[in-house]
Design a protein around this motif. Sequence first.
Motif, PDB file in Angstrom:
ATOM      1  N   LYS A 178       0.783  -1.230   0.000  1.00 38.26           N
ATOM      2  CA  LYS A 178       0.000   0.000   0.000  1.00 38.26           C
ATOM      3  C   LYS A 178       0.821   1.288   0.000  1.00 38.26           C
ATOM      4  CE  LYS A 178      -3.706   2.433   2.442  1.00 38.26           C
ATOM      5  NZ  LYS A 178      -4.614   2.439   3.622  1.00 38.26           N
ATOM      6  N   PRO A 179       1.888   1.424   0.829  1.00 43.81           N
ATOM      7  CA  PRO A 179       2.662   2.677   0.788  1.00 43.81           C
ATOM      8  C   PRO A 179       3.281   2.963  -0.578  1.00 43.81           C
ATOM      9  CG  PRO A 179       3.126   1.483   2.803  1.00 43.81           C
ATOM     10  CD  PRO A 179       2.342   0.549   1.930  1.00 43.81           C
ATOM     11  N   ILE A 180       3.616   1.916  -1.328  1.00 45.68           N
ATOM     12  CA  ILE A 180       4.143   2.132  -2.683  1.00 45.68           C
ATOM     13  C   ILE A 180       3.001   2.490  -3.625  1.00 45.68           C
ATOM     14  CG2 ILE A 180       5.444   1.126  -4.594  1.00 45.68           C
ATOM     15  CD1 ILE A 180       6.820  -0.704  -2.605  1.00 45.68           C
ATOM     16  N   ILE A 181       1.873   1.809  -3.500  1.00 43.80           N
ATOM     17  CA  ILE A 181       0.693   2.122  -4.317  1.00 43.80           C
ATOM     18  C   ILE A 181       0.313   3.591  -4.145  1.00 43.80           C
ATOM     19  CG2 ILE A 181      -1.790   1.699  -4.572  1.00 43.80           C
ATOM     20  CD1 ILE A 181      -1.212  -1.238  -3.790  1.00 43.80           C
ATOM     21  N   ASN A 182       0.404   4.098  -2.905  1.00 46.11           N
ATOM     22  CA  ASN A 182       0.034   5.483  -2.594  1.00 46.11           C
ATOM     23  C   ASN A 182       1.181   6.469  -2.793  1.00 46.11           C
ATOM     24  OD1 ASN A 182      -2.537   4.612  -1.894  1.00 46.11           O
ATOM     25  ND2 ASN A 182      -2.085   4.489   0.291  1.00 46.11           N
ATOM     26  N   ASP A 183       2.291   6.009  -3.351  1.00 41.51           N
ATOM     27  CA  ASP A 183       3.477   6.836  -3.597  1.00 41.51           C
ATOM     28  C   ASP A 183       4.009   7.477  -2.310  1.00 41.51           C
ATOM     29  OD1 ASP A 183       5.523   7.910  -5.170  1.00 41.51           O
ATOM     30  OD2 ASP A 183       4.406   9.734  -5.610  1.00 41.51           O
ATOM     31  N   GLU A 184       3.994   6.691  -1.239  1.00 41.47           N
ATOM     32  CA  GLU A 184       4.533   7.153   0.041  1.00 41.47           C
ATOM     33  C   GLU A 184       5.881   6.504   0.363  1.00 41.47           C
ATOM     34  OE1 GLU A 184       0.047   7.532   2.011  1.00 41.47           O
ATOM     35  OE2 GLU A 184       1.408   5.909   2.583  1.00 41.47           O
ATOM     36  N   ALA A 185       6.260   5.500  -0.423  1.00 41.82           N
ATOM     37  CA  ALA A 185       7.502   4.782  -0.172  1.00 41.82           C
ATOM     38  C   ALA A 185       7.991   4.142  -1.463  1.00 41.82           C
ATOM     39  CB  ALA A 185       7.303   3.708   0.894  1.00 41.82           C
ATOM     40  N   ASP A 186       9.295   3.840  -1.489  1.00 46.95           N
ATOM     41  CA  ASP A 186       9.898   3.117  -2.616  1.00 46.95           C
ATOM     42  C   ASP A 186      10.136   1.659  -2.265  1.00 46.95           C
ATOM     43  OD1 ASP A 186      10.319   5.514  -4.284  1.00 46.95           O
ATOM     44  OD2 ASP A 186      11.779   6.068  -2.735  1.00 46.95           O
ATOM     45  N   ILE A 187      10.299   1.393  -0.971  1.00 50.04           N
ATOM     46  CA  ILE A 187      10.525   0.036  -0.481  1.00 50.04           C
ATOM     47  C   ILE A 187       9.822  -0.110   0.860  1.00 50.04           C
ATOM     48  CG2 ILE A 187      12.763   0.798   0.428  1.00 50.04           C
ATOM     49  CD1 ILE A 187      13.706  -2.091   0.268  1.00 50.04           C
ATOM     50  N   VAL A 218       8.924  -3.672  -3.419  1.00 45.85           N
ATOM     51  CA  VAL A 218       9.754  -2.624  -4.011  1.00 45.85           C
ATOM     52  C   VAL A 218       9.075  -2.071  -5.256  1.00 45.85           C
ATOM     53  CG1 VAL A 218      11.919  -3.627  -3.173  1.00 45.85           C
ATOM     54  CG2 VAL A 218      11.092  -4.235  -5.449  1.00 45.85           C
ATOM     55  N   SER A 219       9.285  -0.797  -5.497  1.00 48.01           N
ATOM     56  CA  SER A 219       8.835  -0.185  -6.747  1.00 48.01           C
ATOM     57  C   SER A 219       9.837  -0.512  -7.847  1.00 48.01           C
ATOM     58  CB  SER A 219       8.738   1.333  -6.578  1.00 48.01           C
ATOM     59  OG  SER A 219      10.045   1.883  -6.383  1.00 48.01           O
ATOM     60  N   LYS A 220       9.441  -0.263  -9.080  1.00 48.82           N
ATOM     61  CA  LYS A 220      10.377  -0.517 -10.181  1.00 48.82           C
ATOM     62  C   LYS A 220      11.571   0.424 -10.106  1.00 48.82           C
ATOM     63  CE  LYS A 220       8.886  -2.323 -13.825  1.00 48.82           C
ATOM     64  NZ  LYS A 220       8.164  -2.683 -15.059  1.00 48.82           N
ATOM     65  N   TYR A 221      11.307   1.659  -9.705  1.00 50.08           N
ATOM     66  CA  TYR A 221      12.403   2.631  -9.553  1.00 50.08           C
ATOM     67  C   TYR A 221      13.435   2.133  -8.557  1.00 50.08           C
ATOM     68  CZ  TYR A 221      14.868   6.801  -7.970  1.00 50.08           C
ATOM     69  OH  TYR A 221      15.850   7.686  -7.601  1.00 50.08           O
ATOM     70  N   LYS A 272       9.623   2.316   4.428  1.00 52.53           N
ATOM     71  CA  LYS A 272       8.579   2.160   5.445  1.00 52.53           C
ATOM     72  C   LYS A 272       8.510   0.704   5.883  1.00 52.53           C
ATOM     73  CE  LYS A 272       5.371   5.983   4.899  1.00 52.53           C
ATOM     74  NZ  LYS A 272       3.951   6.363   4.973  1.00 52.53           N
ATOM     75  N   GLU A 273       7.923   0.496   7.052  1.00 52.77           N
ATOM     76  CA  GLU A 273       7.652  -0.846   7.543  1.00 52.77           C
ATOM     77  C   GLU A 273       6.184  -0.974   7.918  1.00 52.77           C
ATOM     78  OE1 GLU A 273      11.905  -2.371   9.309  1.00 52.77           O
ATOM     79  OE2 GLU A 273      10.384  -1.706  10.740  1.00 52.77           O
ATOM     80  N   VAL A 274       5.671  -2.189   7.784  1.00 57.48           N
ATOM     81  CA  VAL A 274       4.276  -2.491   8.091  1.00 57.48           C
ATOM     82  C   VAL A 274       4.251  -3.734   8.983  1.00 57.48           C
ATOM     83  CG1 VAL A 274       2.080  -3.269   7.101  1.00 57.48           C
ATOM     84  CG2 VAL A 274       3.394  -1.476   5.941  1.00 57.48           C
ATOM     85  N   PRO A 275       3.465  -3.747  10.039  1.00 59.23           N
ATOM     86  CA  PRO A 275       3.383  -4.937  10.898  1.00 59.23           C
ATOM     87  C   PRO A 275       2.797  -6.130  10.150  1.00 59.23           C
ATOM     88  CG  PRO A 275       2.397  -3.021  11.973  1.00 59.23           C
ATOM     89  CD  PRO A 275       2.620  -2.638  10.537  1.00 59.23           C
ATOM     90  N   ILE A 276       3.403  -7.303  10.330  1.00 53.22           N
ATOM     91  CA  ILE A 276       2.888  -8.535   9.727  1.00 53.22           C
ATOM     92  C   ILE A 276       2.932  -9.661  10.759  1.00 53.22           C
ATOM     93  CG2 ILE A 276       3.614  -7.873   7.397  1.00 53.22           C
ATOM     94  CD1 ILE A 276       5.906  -9.964   7.707  1.00 53.22           C
ATOM     95  N   VAL A 277       2.339 -10.794  10.393  1.00 51.59           N
ATOM     96  CA  VAL A 277       2.338 -11.988  11.246  1.00 51.59           C
ATOM     97  C   VAL A 277       3.196 -13.064  10.591  1.00 51.59           C
ATOM     98  CG1 VAL A 277       0.916 -13.815  12.255  1.00 51.59           C
ATOM     99  CG2 VAL A 277       0.063 -11.460  12.180  1.00 51.59           C
TER     100      VAL A 277
END
Length: 232
Positions: A104-113, A163-166, A196-201
């Motif tokens: 999601k952060p890449i989809i929203n252009d908030e992060a590259d990785i 990761v984004s393509k860039y 960015k980091e996102v919590p996962i299980v």
Amino acid sequence: MDKKGKKLLALIPAYNEEKSIKTVIENIKDIADGILVVDDGSTDNTSKYAKECGAEVIRFEKNRGKGAAIREGFRYFINSPYDICFIFDADGQYRKEDILPVCKPIINDEADIVVGSRFLGEYKEGANINYRIRILCNQISTYVTRLMSGLPTTDAQSGLVAVSKYSAKQLDLKADRWGIHQEIIIRAGKKGLRYKEVPIVFEKRMHGVSRLKVLKYPFTAFPVMLRAWIRR
């Protein structure tokens, strides 16, 4: 979750995972727009079963290591029509429910990785043998990676990374075996990529045990990390 027209590629590095590969692929088909399995010289039916599930397969004739598999997958991604690539391990320990939040952060252009952090989320006891030793080693590795990268990483060995393509073009990865995940983060810091980091299980493996050797890992990973840090 809306992907906003972004096409997602699942990159699955796999080595002798015939017992879980079908389940893993079928489980994420409704999320990924494409699935690439890089078979790292398996001696079982990993490639055969992956193809039967409709995945694209690149097969190494001999085992080259997870780093080599991920680098090969990134080369494919860079020359593909996909917008985002997420690494997803073949052992079934990562959940499909965490894929879109990580992307999601890449989809929203908030992060590259984006790294899916098991330590911001939940690392279930029993997910690995030598559970406490592995966590301790990961914490040490993460601390060193944080220093080298200048990024606020909490899980430098997570097997769920988007990761984004860039960013895939910028990373300039060199690792063949262990250390590839730390190298990705260190290179992201060196290249000034948005992180960015996102919590996962993190759950128990479907079959078998991890091939990561706790005592040997630092001797393989640290030289990779050091070279990634020194390199411009």
